[in-house]
Design an enzyme around this catalytic site. Structure first.
Site, PDB file in Angstrom:
ATOM      1  N   SER A  26       0.825  -1.211   0.000  1.00  0.00           N
ATOM      2  CA  SER A  26       0.000   0.000   0.000  1.00  0.00           C
ATOM      3  C   SER A  26       0.859   1.260   0.000  1.00  0.00           C
ATOM      4  O   SER A  26       1.854   1.353   0.716  1.00  0.00           O
ATOM      5  CB  SER A  26      -0.915   0.012   1.228  1.00  0.00           C
ATOM      6  N   THR A  73      -8.662  -1.932   2.869  1.00  0.00           N
ATOM      7  CA  THR A  73      -8.409  -2.442   1.532  1.00  0.00           C
ATOM      8  C   THR A  73      -8.683  -3.940   1.503  1.00  0.00           C
ATOM      9  O   THR A  73      -9.177  -4.520   2.481  1.00  0.00           O
ATOM     10  CB  THR A  73      -6.978  -2.089   1.063  1.00  0.00           C
ATOM     11  N   LYS A  77     -13.078  -4.809   2.481  1.00  0.00           N
ATOM     12  CA  LYS A  77     -13.910  -3.658   2.138  1.00  0.00           C
ATOM     13  C   LYS A  77     -15.407  -3.951   2.198  1.00  0.00           C
ATOM     14  O   LYS A  77     -16.201  -3.060   2.473  1.00  0.00           O
ATOM     15  CB  LYS A  77     -13.520  -3.121   0.751  1.00  0.00           C
ATOM     16  N   ASP A 114     -14.049   6.084  -2.998  1.00  0.00           N
ATOM     17  CA  ASP A 114     -13.438   5.741  -4.283  1.00  0.00           C
ATOM     18  C   ASP A 114     -14.086   6.495  -5.440  1.00  0.00           C
ATOM     19  O   ASP A 114     -13.391   6.999  -6.325  1.00  0.00           O
ATOM     20  CB  ASP A 114     -13.545   4.229  -4.533  1.00  0.00           C
ATOM     21  N   GLY A 143     -15.380  -4.209  -7.376  1.00  0.00           N
ATOM     22  CA  GLY A 143     -15.712  -3.126  -6.459  1.00  0.00           C
ATOM     23  C   GLY A 143     -15.352  -1.753  -6.992  1.00  0.00           C
ATOM     24  O   GLY A 143     -16.109  -0.789  -6.825  1.00  0.00           O
ATOM     25  N   ARG A 169     -21.431 -10.759 -13.744  1.00  0.00           N
ATOM     26  CA  ARG A 169     -21.102  -9.703 -12.786  1.00  0.00           C
ATOM     27  C   ARG A 169     -21.502  -8.331 -13.325  1.00  0.00           C
ATOM     28  O   ARG A 169     -21.969  -7.472 -12.577  1.00  0.00           O
ATOM     29  CB  ARG A 169     -19.611  -9.728 -12.451  1.00  0.00           C
ATOM     30  N   GLY A 252      -4.206   6.626 -13.161  1.00  0.00           N
ATOM     31  CA  GLY A 252      -4.990   6.280 -11.987  1.00  0.00           C
ATOM     32  C   GLY A 252      -4.436   6.761 -10.660  1.00  0.00           C
ATOM     33  O   GLY A 252      -5.100   6.601  -9.627  1.00  0.00           O
ATOM     34  N   GLN A 259      -9.066  10.007  -3.269  1.00  0.00           N
ATOM     35  CA  GLN A 259      -9.926   9.228  -2.379  1.00  0.00           C
ATOM     36  C   GLN A 259      -9.425   9.264  -0.947  1.00  0.00           C
ATOM     37  O   GLN A 259     -10.178   9.037  -0.008  1.00  0.00           O
ATOM     38  CB  GLN A 259     -10.061   7.780  -2.874  1.00  0.00           C
TER      39      GLN A 259
END
Length: 284
Positions: A26, A73, A77, A114, A143, A169, A252, A259
């Site tokens: 992370s 995370t 979550k 997010d 997610g 999905r 990204g 966030q």
């Protein structure tokens, strides 16, 4: 009471952190540590590996140890929603939380930032982006994709095309979010891009050590804005190929930074700036 009073000096420094399994990859500790130093805040942000079977016990213990909140995370979550006392509408809609606030009354407040981070990144990197321009195309149905879909709809996007390697999905997301979504078979993903003005890779495809994202871009308009939630590598092959077609691209990393800002503000009382220096520090 002044900042130099005995009462203020005796107050323990607030603690926050991130829980997951695994967790050492992370970048959140580097980001929050930088903000704490930048704003001269007496606080700490700690990465904590937590196994699923220990999650409930850990959440009950952290407030007693001086924690004011945490980031969450993989793989916790979704599970934290069942353990929180208060769940925001957007966290409930997305079905996951990434930010917890431990309130003074002892209750756990769960939120998902997010989608906010995704839109804030788009607006910062492409200030003229207009949510009224449709359609948008979203690749993935996990997610992160749910957060992207929710935020695009909330921003006013009128049509979202979505595809996923496992179609069911994507169908589930359409069933939950409504008729503004159109599901495309994975084999027809390239066709989904025709006329799309916003294109989002919300899957892990193209991430370092993951399978590449193989979608034909023949139908992609050079006027489209293309973004990838993957930030390792920062410029994914998907973004490189889109840029070669003349598209504006947005990496990204900004979503990760944006966030994180609402949680930091709630925990430490300072709204952090998202700027080039912040990006540089996190990428080091």
């Amino acid at each position: 009471m002044t900042e130099d009073s005995p009462e203020s000096q005796s107050r323990p420094a607030p603690l926050a952190g991130v829980i997951g399994q695994p967790i050492m990859h992370s970048r959140s500790p580097k980001l929050h540590g930088y903000w704490l130093k930048r704003y001269s805040i007496d606080g700490h942000y700690i990465p904590m590996p937590v196994k699923p079977e220990n999650l409930a016990e850990v959440l009950r213990a952290l407030p007693h140890l001086g924690f004011v909140g945490i980031n969450v995370t993989i793989p916790h979550k979704e599970a934290v929603l069942t353990l929180a006392d208060v769940v925001t509408d957007r966290a409930a809609l997305i079905g996951a939380a990434n930010t917890l606030i431990f309130r003074p009354d002892g209750k756990i407040h769960a939120d998902n930032t997010d989608g906010y981070g995704f839109i804030a990144n788009l607006r910062q990197a492409a200030p003229d982006w207009d949510a009224d321009n449709s359609p948008a195309a979203v690749i993935g149905a996990g997610g992160a994709a749910r957060a992207v879909v929710a935020s695009l709809l909330d921003s006013g996007v009128k049509e979202i095309r979505i595809t996923n390697r496992t179609r069911v999905r994507a169908e589930q997301i359409r069933a939950e979010f409504g008729a503004r979504l159109i599901v495309y078979d994975w084999a027809q993903a390239g066709n989904m891009l025709e006329g799309a003005v916003t294109v989002v890779n919300a899957s892990s495809l193209g991430m370092q050590d993951k399978q590449p994202l193989r979608i034909p871009l023949d139908a992609l308009s050079p006027d489209a804005l293309v973004t990838d939630l993957v930030y390792t590598p920062l410029m994914t092959q998907f973004l490189i190929d889109a840029q070669a077609r003349g598209c504006r691209v947005v990496d990204g990393l900004g979503m990760l930074l944006h966030q994180a800002a609402p949680g930091f503000e709630r925990w430490f009382g300072q709204r952090p700036a998202i700027d080039d220096e912040t990006r540089r520090v996190v990428l080091e």
